[in-house]
Design a protein around this motif. Structure first.
Motif, PDB file in Angstrom:
ATOM      1  N   LEU A   1      18.157  41.662  26.485  1.00  0.00           N
ATOM      2  CA  LEU A   1      18.605  41.884  25.115  1.00  0.00           C
ATOM      3  C   LEU A   1      19.188  40.585  24.581  1.00  0.00           C
ATOM      4  O   LEU A   1      20.072  39.991  25.218  1.00  0.00           O
TER       5      LEU A   1
ATOM      6  N   LEU B   1      13.395  40.489  15.742  1.00  0.00           N
ATOM      7  CA  LEU B   1      13.395  40.990  14.369  1.00  0.00           C
ATOM      8  C   LEU B   1      12.863  39.920  13.424  1.00  0.00           C
ATOM      9  O   LEU B   1      13.185  38.732  13.563  1.00  0.00           O
TER      10      LEU B   1
ATOM     11  N   CYS C   1      17.255  48.241  22.997  1.00  0.00           N
ATOM     12  CA  CYS C   1      15.917  47.685  23.224  1.00  0.00           C
ATOM     13  C   CYS C   1      14.854  48.525  22.522  1.00  0.00           C
ATOM     14  O   CYS C   1      13.952  47.991  21.865  1.00  0.00           O
TER      15      CYS C   1
ATOM     16  N   THR D   1      11.269  48.946  15.637  1.00  0.00           N
ATOM     17  CA  THR D   1      11.193  48.191  14.384  1.00  0.00           C
ATOM     18  C   THR D   1      10.001  47.239  14.391  1.00  0.00           C
ATOM     19  O   THR D   1       9.209  47.213  13.444  1.00  0.00           O
ATOM     20  N   VAL D   2       9.869  46.444  15.457  1.00  0.00           N
ATOM     21  CA  VAL D   2       8.836  45.403  15.490  1.00  0.00           C
ATOM     22  C   VAL D   2       7.446  45.978  15.744  1.00  0.00           C
ATOM     23  O   VAL D   2       6.504  45.684  15.006  1.00  0.00           O
TER      24      VAL D   2
ATOM     25  N   PRO E   1      22.142  43.036  18.116  1.00  0.00           N
ATOM     26  CA  PRO E   1      20.834  42.925  18.766  1.00  0.00           C
ATOM     27  C   PRO E   1      19.770  42.369  17.816  1.00  0.00           C
ATOM     28  O   PRO E   1      19.632  42.855  16.687  1.00  0.00           O
ATOM     29  N   VAL E   2      19.063  41.330  18.280  1.00  0.00           N
ATOM     30  CA  VAL E   2      18.021  40.712  17.462  1.00  0.00           C
ATOM     31  C   VAL E   2      16.696  40.563  18.198  1.00  0.00           C
ATOM     32  O   VAL E   2      15.674  40.283  17.576  1.00  0.00           O
ATOM     33  N   GLY E   3      16.690  40.735  19.537  1.00  0.00           N
ATOM     34  CA  GLY E   3      15.451  40.567  20.285  1.00  0.00           C
ATOM     35  C   GLY E   3      15.538  41.200  21.654  1.00  0.00           C
ATOM     36  O   GLY E   3      16.631  41.501  22.154  1.00  0.00           O
ATOM     37  N   THR E   4      14.375  41.400  22.258  1.00  0.00           N
ATOM     38  CA  THR E   4      14.310  42.061  23.563  1.00  0.00           C
ATOM     39  C   THR E   4      13.040  41.648  24.301  1.00  0.00           C
ATOM     40  O   THR E   4      12.105  41.097  23.711  1.00  0.00           O
TER      41      THR E   4
ATOM     42  N   THR F   1      21.336  38.925  21.638  1.00  0.00           N
ATOM     43  CA  THR F   1      22.284  39.278  20.581  1.00  0.00           C
ATOM     44  C   THR F   1      22.713  38.002  19.867  1.00  0.00           C
ATOM     45  O   THR F   1      22.913  36.959  20.489  1.00  0.00           O
TER      46      THR F   1
ATOM     47  N   LEU G   1      14.858  47.971  18.729  1.00  0.00           N
ATOM     48  CA  LEU G   1      14.183  46.724  18.362  1.00  0.00           C
ATOM     49  C   LEU G   1      12.673  46.859  18.480  1.00  0.00           C
ATOM     50  O   LEU G   1      11.925  46.442  17.586  1.00  0.00           O
ATOM     51  N   ARG G   2      12.213  47.442  19.569  1.00  0.00           N
ATOM     52  CA  ARG G   2      10.769  47.625  19.765  1.00  0.00           C
ATOM     53  C   ARG G   2      10.189  48.567  18.712  1.00  0.00           C
ATOM     54  O   ARG G   2       9.074  48.351  18.227  1.00  0.00           O
TER      55      ARG G   2
END
Length: 142
Positions: free
Chosen positions: A45, A73, A14, A20-21, A52-55, A47, A17-18
């Motif tokens: 999460l 992402l 998580c 990165t975004v 993993p692509v989002g949270t 997937t 992802l956070r």
């Protein structure tokens, strides 16, 4: 392609992802993003085929379930992942006793996305981490 959205204890995924975004892409400071509230939150999460692509992060505040840190992402946006995360967030929060309202602080460019999911904006626009936001809510009452 298999999309799954689940509750998770994998904070490392998580946070990655956070990071990165929000930190890298949107220039939110690490201090603002990593605010110390993760320990009391429920984390979701998303997937895609196991990656993993989002949270999202869910907090309980009395009768209000707060949905925050919703991140997908960039290469996976527009594919329904954000909506799937929000549906799971609503499912998790509806199952909590006494929760009658969902709340989120939306970046203004994302208002139409949340409005399509039934959320209603209220109050003035404000700055959060250098990004314009508005508060939004969804009543869970019949």
């Amino acid at each position: 392609m298999s999309l799954r959205v689940t509750e998770t204890d994998d904070l490392a995924a998580c946070h990655a992802l956070r990071r990165t975004v929000f930190i890298e892409e949107q220039n939110v400071s690490e201090a603002e993003e990593m605010d110390g509230l993760d320990g009391e939150a429920v984390h979701l999460l998303a997937t895609l085929d196991g990656s993993p692509v989002g949270t999202a992060r869910l907090l309980l505040r009395g009768e209000t379930g707060k949905i925050g840190r919703v991140a997908v992402l960039s290469e996976h946006r527009g594919a329904g992942i954000g909506a799937a995360i929000m549906r799971k967030a609503e499912e998790v929060l509806r199952a909590r006793p006494g929760v009658t309202r969902l709340y989120l602080s939306a970046q203004t460019h994302a208002l139409p996305f949340y409005e399509r999911l039934g959320y209603v904006a209220y109050g003035p626009e404000y700055d959060d981490a250098g990004i314009p936001h508005r508060d939004m809510e969804l009543s869970l009452l019949p």
